[in-house]
Design a protein around this motif. Structure first.
Motif, PDB file in Angstrom:
ATOM      1  N   LYS A   1     -25.723 -38.045  97.950  1.00  0.00           N
ATOM      2  CA  LYS A   1     -27.327 -39.577  97.544  1.00  0.00           C
ATOM      3  C   LYS A   1     -26.873 -39.568  96.488  1.00  0.00           C
ATOM      4  CE  LYS A   1     -30.564 -37.162 100.933  1.00  0.00           C
ATOM      5  NZ  LYS A   1     -30.698 -37.733 102.145  1.00  0.00           N
ATOM      6  N   ARG A   2     -27.236 -40.883  96.708  1.00  0.00           N
ATOM      7  CA  ARG A   2     -27.597 -41.674  95.379  1.00  0.00           C
ATOM      8  C   ARG A   2     -28.934 -40.544  94.484  1.00  0.00           C
ATOM      9  NH1 ARG A   2     -30.328 -46.212  96.674  1.00  0.00           N
ATOM     10  NH2 ARG A   2     -30.090 -46.895  94.287  1.00  0.00           N
ATOM     11  N   ILE A   3     -27.717 -40.765  93.402  1.00  0.00           N
ATOM     12  CA  ILE A   3     -28.280 -40.119  91.958  1.00  0.00           C
ATOM     13  C   ILE A   3     -29.596 -40.150  91.830  1.00  0.00           C
ATOM     14  CG2 ILE A   3     -26.786 -41.496  90.076  1.00  0.00           C
ATOM     15  CD1 ILE A   3     -27.694 -37.624  90.089  1.00  0.00           C
ATOM     16  N   GLU A   4     -29.866 -41.413  91.737  1.00  0.00           N
ATOM     17  CA  GLU A   4     -31.271 -41.755  91.213  1.00  0.00           C
ATOM     18  C   GLU A   4     -32.210 -41.009  92.689  1.00  0.00           C
ATOM     19  OE1 GLU A   4     -34.344 -45.954  92.589  1.00  0.00           O
ATOM     20  OE2 GLU A   4     -32.346 -45.695  93.610  1.00  0.00           O
ATOM     21  N   ILE A   5     -32.264 -40.993  94.220  1.00  0.00           N
ATOM     22  CA  ILE A   5     -32.378 -40.042  94.895  1.00  0.00           C
ATOM     23  C   ILE A   5     -32.839 -38.362  94.842  1.00  0.00           C
ATOM     24  CG2 ILE A   5     -32.534 -39.487  97.390  1.00  0.00           C
ATOM     25  CD1 ILE A   5     -34.158 -42.456  96.905  1.00  0.00           C
ATOM     26  N   ALA A   6     -31.118 -38.565  94.692  1.00  0.00           N
ATOM     27  CA  ALA A   6     -30.901 -36.941  94.549  1.00  0.00           C
ATOM     28  C   ALA A   6     -31.258 -35.952  93.339  1.00  0.00           C
ATOM     29  CB  ALA A   6     -28.942 -36.317  93.992  1.00  0.00           C
ATOM     30  N   LEU A   7     -31.954 -36.781  92.567  1.00  0.00           N
ATOM     31  CA  LEU A   7     -32.176 -36.061  90.705  1.00  0.00           C
ATOM     32  C   LEU A   7     -34.061 -35.562  91.723  1.00  0.00           C
ATOM     33  CD1 LEU A   7     -31.571 -38.010  88.390  1.00  0.00           C
ATOM     34  CD2 LEU A   7     -31.317 -35.955  88.784  1.00  0.00           C
ATOM     35  N   THR A   8     -34.842 -36.125  92.930  1.00  0.00           N
ATOM     36  CA  THR A   8     -35.653 -36.410  93.147  1.00  0.00           C
ATOM     37  C   THR A   8     -36.120 -34.590  93.691  1.00  0.00           C
ATOM     38  OG1 THR A   8     -35.163 -37.341  95.215  1.00  0.00           O
ATOM     39  CG2 THR A   8     -36.283 -38.787  93.306  1.00  0.00           C
ATOM     40  N   TYR A   9     -35.096 -34.713  94.471  1.00  0.00           N
ATOM     41  CA  TYR A   9     -35.255 -33.395  94.770  1.00  0.00           C
ATOM     42  C   TYR A   9     -35.566 -31.726  93.601  1.00  0.00           C
ATOM     43  CZ  TYR A   9     -32.117 -34.632  98.713  1.00  0.00           C
ATOM     44  OH  TYR A   9     -32.544 -35.256 100.420  1.00  0.00           O
ATOM     45  N   ILE A  10     -35.399 -32.293  92.163  1.00  0.00           N
ATOM     46  CA  ILE A  10     -36.357 -31.595  91.635  1.00  0.00           C
ATOM     47  C   ILE A  10     -38.140 -31.491  91.753  1.00  0.00           C
ATOM     48  CG2 ILE A  10     -36.111 -30.934  88.910  1.00  0.00           C
ATOM     49  CD1 ILE A  10     -33.379 -32.193  88.701  1.00  0.00           C
ATOM     50  N   TYR A  11     -38.318 -30.470  91.925  1.00  0.00           N
ATOM     51  CA  TYR A  11     -39.870 -30.367  91.568  1.00  0.00           C
ATOM     52  C   TYR A  11     -40.702 -31.527  90.231  1.00  0.00           C
ATOM     53  CZ  TYR A  11     -44.706 -28.862  92.008  1.00  0.00           C
ATOM     54  OH  TYR A  11     -45.897 -28.752  91.625  1.00  0.00           O
ATOM     55  N   GLY A  12     -40.979 -32.543  90.689  1.00  0.00           N
ATOM     56  CA  GLY A  12     -41.905 -32.695  88.592  1.00  0.00           C
ATOM     57  C   GLY A  12     -41.291 -34.336  89.141  1.00  0.00           C
ATOM     58  N   ILE A  13     -39.903 -34.624  88.949  1.00  0.00           N
ATOM     59  CA  ILE A  13     -39.007 -35.891  88.989  1.00  0.00           C
ATOM     60  C   ILE A  13     -39.526 -36.592  90.130  1.00  0.00           C
ATOM     61  CG2 ILE A  13     -36.973 -36.606  88.741  1.00  0.00           C
ATOM     62  CD1 ILE A  13     -36.102 -34.440  86.835  1.00  0.00           C
ATOM     63  N   GLY A  14     -40.226 -37.932  90.471  1.00  0.00           N
ATOM     64  CA  GLY A  14     -40.048 -38.804  91.658  1.00  0.00           C
ATOM     65  C   GLY A  14     -39.147 -39.895  91.107  1.00  0.00           C
ATOM     66  N   ARG A  15     -39.361 -40.905  91.676  1.00  0.00           N
ATOM     67  CA  ARG A  15     -38.210 -41.706  91.995  1.00  0.00           C
ATOM     68  C   ARG A  15     -38.890 -43.276  91.063  1.00  0.00           C
ATOM     69  NH1 ARG A  15     -36.594 -44.679  97.043  1.00  0.00           N
ATOM     70  NH2 ARG A  15     -35.522 -46.386  95.142  1.00  0.00           N
ATOM     71  N   SER A  16     -39.544 -43.110  89.770  1.00  0.00           N
ATOM     72  CA  SER A  16     -39.733 -44.196  88.280  1.00  0.00           C
ATOM     73  C   SER A  16     -39.273 -42.738  87.102  1.00  0.00           C
ATOM     74  CB  SER A  16     -40.815 -44.765  88.031  1.00  0.00           C
ATOM     75  OG  SER A  16     -41.754 -43.142  87.596  1.00  0.00           O
ATOM     76  N   LEU A  17     -39.358 -41.729  87.606  1.00  0.00           N
ATOM     77  CA  LEU A  17     -39.028 -40.825  86.397  1.00  0.00           C
ATOM     78  C   LEU A  17     -37.383 -40.782  86.441  1.00  0.00           C
ATOM     79  CD1 LEU A  17     -39.574 -39.066  83.289  1.00  0.00           C
ATOM     80  CD2 LEU A  17     -40.213 -36.814  85.220  1.00  0.00           C
ATOM     81  N   SER A  18     -37.235 -40.255  87.831  1.00  0.00           N
ATOM     82  CA  SER A  18     -35.075 -40.506  87.751  1.00  0.00           C
ATOM     83  C   SER A  18     -34.806 -41.899  86.942  1.00  0.00           C
ATOM     84  CB  SER A  18     -35.721 -40.022  89.599  1.00  0.00           C
ATOM     85  OG  SER A  18     -33.935 -40.325  89.615  1.00  0.00           O
ATOM     86  N   ASN A  19     -35.560 -42.671  87.638  1.00  0.00           N
ATOM     87  CA  ASN A  19     -35.148 -44.082  86.780  1.00  0.00           C
ATOM     88  C   ASN A  19     -35.001 -44.382  84.798  1.00  0.00           C
ATOM     89  OD1 ASN A  19     -33.813 -45.497  89.217  1.00  0.00           O
ATOM     90  ND2 ASN A  19     -35.891 -46.416  89.841  1.00  0.00           N
ATOM     91  N   GLN A  20     -36.104 -43.593  85.220  1.00  0.00           N
ATOM     92  CA  GLN A  20     -35.805 -43.658  83.322  1.00  0.00           C
ATOM     93  C   GLN A  20     -34.754 -42.464  82.858  1.00  0.00           C
ATOM     94  OE1 GLN A  20     -38.375 -45.247  81.546  1.00  0.00           O
ATOM     95  NE2 GLN A  20     -36.740 -44.808  79.579  1.00  0.00           N
ATOM     96  N   ILE A  21     -35.370 -41.409  83.865  1.00  0.00           N
ATOM     97  CA  ILE A  21     -33.884 -40.616  83.055  1.00  0.00           C
ATOM     98  C   ILE A  21     -32.284 -41.404  83.110  1.00  0.00           C
ATOM     99  CG2 ILE A  21     -32.853 -38.261  83.336  1.00  0.00           C
ATOM    100  CD1 ILE A  21     -35.810 -37.308  84.933  1.00  0.00           C
ATOM    101  N   LEU A  22     -31.889 -41.574  84.321  1.00  0.00           N
ATOM    102  CA  LEU A  22     -30.636 -42.049  84.412  1.00  0.00           C
ATOM    103  C   LEU A  22     -31.033 -43.280  82.963  1.00  0.00           C
ATOM    104  CD1 LEU A  22     -30.104 -42.248  88.027  1.00  0.00           C
ATOM    105  CD2 LEU A  22     -29.365 -40.956  86.580  1.00  0.00           C
ATOM    106  N   LYS A  23     -31.718 -43.998  82.943  1.00  0.00           N
ATOM    107  CA  LYS A  23     -31.706 -45.878  81.974  1.00  0.00           C
ATOM    108  C   LYS A  23     -30.598 -45.027  81.057  1.00  0.00           C
ATOM    109  CE  LYS A  23     -34.654 -47.625  80.304  1.00  0.00           C
ATOM    110  NZ  LYS A  23     -35.910 -49.133  79.946  1.00  0.00           N
ATOM    111  N   ASP A  24     -32.131 -43.472  80.200  1.00  0.00           N
ATOM    112  CA  ASP A  24     -32.314 -43.357  79.177  1.00  0.00           C
ATOM    113  C   ASP A  24     -30.642 -43.113  79.283  1.00  0.00           C
ATOM    114  OD1 ASP A  24     -34.375 -44.264  78.377  1.00  0.00           O
ATOM    115  OD2 ASP A  24     -35.680 -41.944  78.778  1.00  0.00           O
TER     116      ASP A  24
END
Length: 121
Positions: free
Chosen positions: A13-36
């Motif tokens: 899966k794309r890393i943006e989607i794969a990060l959402t498998y972690i409890y507490g991380i949704g799409r917007s937080l995933s995008n923020q983490i990847l941007k940072d």
């Protein structure tokens, strides 16, 4: 499979989607983490090198997620139940907490519907 915070994230899966498998991380937080972390959103999780994974792990550490978040949420619910707040009493009874109707729906919290016998005329 890469592991972040004790969770295996899927390689295909794309890393943006794969990060959402972690409890507490949704799409917007995933995008923020990847941007940072300076990681391309469209990259697959399996294509990430160790440097990028390390940067993502460092960014994820800044947020309350997984076990800590679950523990915090359950403690909040227990506190409400102990002080007998309205929400706490609804939690105790297994009813909807946030003002939803109960006469038509809410079966997931109330359980299977009970059949009432027909009234004689």
């Amino acid at each position: 499979m890469a592991r972040i915070k004790g969770v295996d994230i899927p390689n295909n899966k794309r890393i943006e989607i794969a990060l959402t498998y972690i409890y507490g991380i949704g799409r917007s937080l995933s995008n923020q983490i990847l941007k940072d972390a300076n990681v391309n959103i469209n990259k697959r999780a399996g294509e990430l090198d160790n440097d990028e994974l390390g940067r993502i792990r460092d960014e994820v550490e800044k947020y309350t997620i997984e076990g800590d978040l679950r523990r915090e949420i359950t403690m909040n619910i227990k506190t409400k139940m102990e002080i007998n707040s309205y929400e706490g009493t609804r939690h105790k009874k297994g009813l909807p907490v946030r003002g939803q109707r109960t006469n038509r729906n809410a079966r997931t919290r109330k359980g299977k519907g009970k059949v009432v016998a027909n009234k004689k005329k």
